[in-house]
Design a protein around this motif. Structure first.
Motif, PDB file in Angstrom:
ATOM      1  N   LYS A  16       8.715  -0.491   0.225  1.00 56.43           N
ATOM      2  CA  LYS A  16       9.927  -1.317   0.171  1.00 56.43           C
ATOM      3  C   LYS A  16      10.940  -0.851   1.206  1.00 56.43           C
ATOM      4  N   GLN A  17      11.066   0.467   1.385  1.00 61.07           N
ATOM      5  CA  GLN A  17      11.982   0.999   2.382  1.00 61.07           C
ATOM      6  C   GLN A  17      11.539   0.587   3.788  1.00 61.07           C
ATOM      7  N   ARG A  18      10.236   0.708   4.062  1.00 55.77           N
ATOM      8  CA  ARG A  18       9.724   0.319   5.384  1.00 55.77           C
ATOM      9  C   ARG A  18       9.919  -1.172   5.625  1.00 55.77           C
ATOM     10  N   ALA A  19       9.698  -1.993   4.615  1.00 56.04           N
ATOM     11  CA  ALA A  19       9.900  -3.437   4.754  1.00 56.04           C
ATOM     12  C   ALA A  19      11.363  -3.729   5.089  1.00 56.04           C
ATOM     13  N   ALA A  20      12.279  -3.057   4.411  1.00 54.00           N
ATOM     14  CA  ALA A  20      13.706  -3.257   4.681  1.00 54.00           C
ATOM     15  C   ALA A  20      14.044  -2.839   6.113  1.00 54.00           C
ATOM     16  N   GLU A  21      13.473  -1.730   6.566  1.00 58.31           N
ATOM     17  CA  GLU A  21      13.714  -1.260   7.932  1.00 58.31           C
ATOM     18  C   GLU A  21      13.212  -2.264   8.958  1.00 58.31           C
ATOM     19  N   ARG A  22      12.097  -2.895   8.650  1.00 57.86           N
ATOM     20  CA  ARG A  22      11.504  -3.876   9.573  1.00 57.86           C
ATOM     21  C   ARG A  22      12.113  -5.254   9.429  1.00 57.86           C
ATOM     22  N   GLY A  23      12.884  -5.448   8.367  1.00 62.35           N
ATOM     23  CA  GLY A  23      13.491  -6.764   8.142  1.00 62.35           C
ATOM     24  C   GLY A  23      12.499  -7.795   7.641  1.00 62.35           C
ATOM     25  N   THR A  25       9.696  -8.835   4.136  1.00 66.39           N
ATOM     26  CA  THR A  25       9.562  -8.682   2.692  1.00 66.39           C
ATOM     27  C   THR A  25       8.477  -7.664   2.361  1.00 66.39           C
ATOM     28  N   PHE A  26       8.539  -7.156   1.151  1.00 64.67           N
ATOM     29  CA  PHE A  26       7.513  -6.251   0.640  1.00 64.67           C
ATOM     30  C   PHE A  26       6.151  -6.943   0.694  1.00 64.67           C
ATOM     31  N   THR A  27       6.104  -8.199   0.313  1.00 61.76           N
ATOM     32  CA  THR A  27       4.852  -8.964   0.319  1.00 61.76           C
ATOM     33  C   THR A  27       4.275  -9.061   1.726  1.00 61.76           C
ATOM     34  N   THR A  28       5.137  -9.329   2.713  1.00 63.92           N
ATOM     35  CA  THR A  28       4.673  -9.427   4.097  1.00 63.92           C
ATOM     36  C   THR A  28       4.107  -8.098   4.571  1.00 63.92           C
ATOM     37  N   LEU A  29       4.779  -7.017   4.246  1.00 67.37           N
ATOM     38  CA  LEU A  29       4.308  -5.694   4.640  1.00 67.37           C
ATOM     39  C   LEU A  29       2.937  -5.396   4.028  1.00 67.37           C
ATOM     40  N   ILE A  30       2.771  -5.701   2.761  1.00 69.98           N
ATOM     41  CA  ILE A  30       1.490  -5.474   2.081  1.00 69.98           C
ATOM     42  C   ILE A  30       0.392  -6.332   2.717  1.00 69.98           C
ATOM     43  N   ALA A  31       0.696  -7.598   2.995  1.00 71.92           N
ATOM     44  CA  ALA A  31      -0.299  -8.496   3.591  1.00 71.92           C
ATOM     45  C   ALA A  31      -0.706  -8.005   4.980  1.00 71.92           C
ATOM     46  N   GLU A  32       0.265  -7.564   5.792  1.00 69.16           N
ATOM     47  CA  GLU A  32      -0.055  -7.058   7.122  1.00 69.16           C
ATOM     48  C   GLU A  32      -0.916  -5.800   7.039  1.00 69.16           C
ATOM     49  N   GLY A  33      -0.585  -4.917   6.107  1.00 70.59           N
ATOM     50  CA  GLY A  33      -1.376  -3.700   5.939  1.00 70.59           C
ATOM     51  C   GLY A  33      -2.794  -3.991   5.497  1.00 70.59           C
ATOM     52  N   LEU A  34      -2.948  -4.919   4.591  1.00 70.09           N
ATOM     53  CA  LEU A  34      -4.275  -5.288   4.115  1.00 70.09           C
ATOM     54  C   LEU A  34      -5.096  -5.910   5.244  1.00 70.09           C
ATOM     55  N   LEU A  35      -4.476  -6.741   6.060  1.00 65.44           N
ATOM     56  CA  LEU A  35      -5.178  -7.328   7.207  1.00 65.44           C
ATOM     57  C   LEU A  35      -5.656  -6.246   8.177  1.00 65.44           C
TER      58      LEU A  35
END
Length: 79
Positions: A16-23, A25-35
């Motif tokens: 969540k902290q990394r998602a906030a830093e990148r601007g 969402t948490f969901t987007t960060l998880i989806a990108e990591g999974l990809l």
């Protein structure tokens, strides 16, 4: 698609902290990591094909070179 996953608390907080830093969402960060993980896990066991020259009775041709393919099929080099 909505789904539920169980993640360690510390991991979720870091994400969540990394998602906030990148601007994003948490969901987007998880989806990108999974990809990224799925792309790295793709099998890369293909053996490259020979693309030129001649080996014994075989004529080796770059299959992306249309003219070379036709010459191999129609010329004297085809066995």
């Amino acid at each position: 698609m909505k789904t539920t996953i169980n993640l360690p608390d510390g991991l979720v907080e870091q994400a969540k902290q990394r998602a906030a830093e990148r601007g994003c969402t948490f969901t987007t960060l998880i989806a990108e990591g999974l990809l990224l993980v799925l792309q790295q896990a793709a099998p890369a066991t293909r053996t490259p094909l020979p693309t030129w020259g001649q080996k014994g009775d075989l004529v080796l041709v770059d299959i992306e070179d249309r003219e070379a393919v036709w010459q191999a099929l129609d010329g004297d080099g085809w066995k």
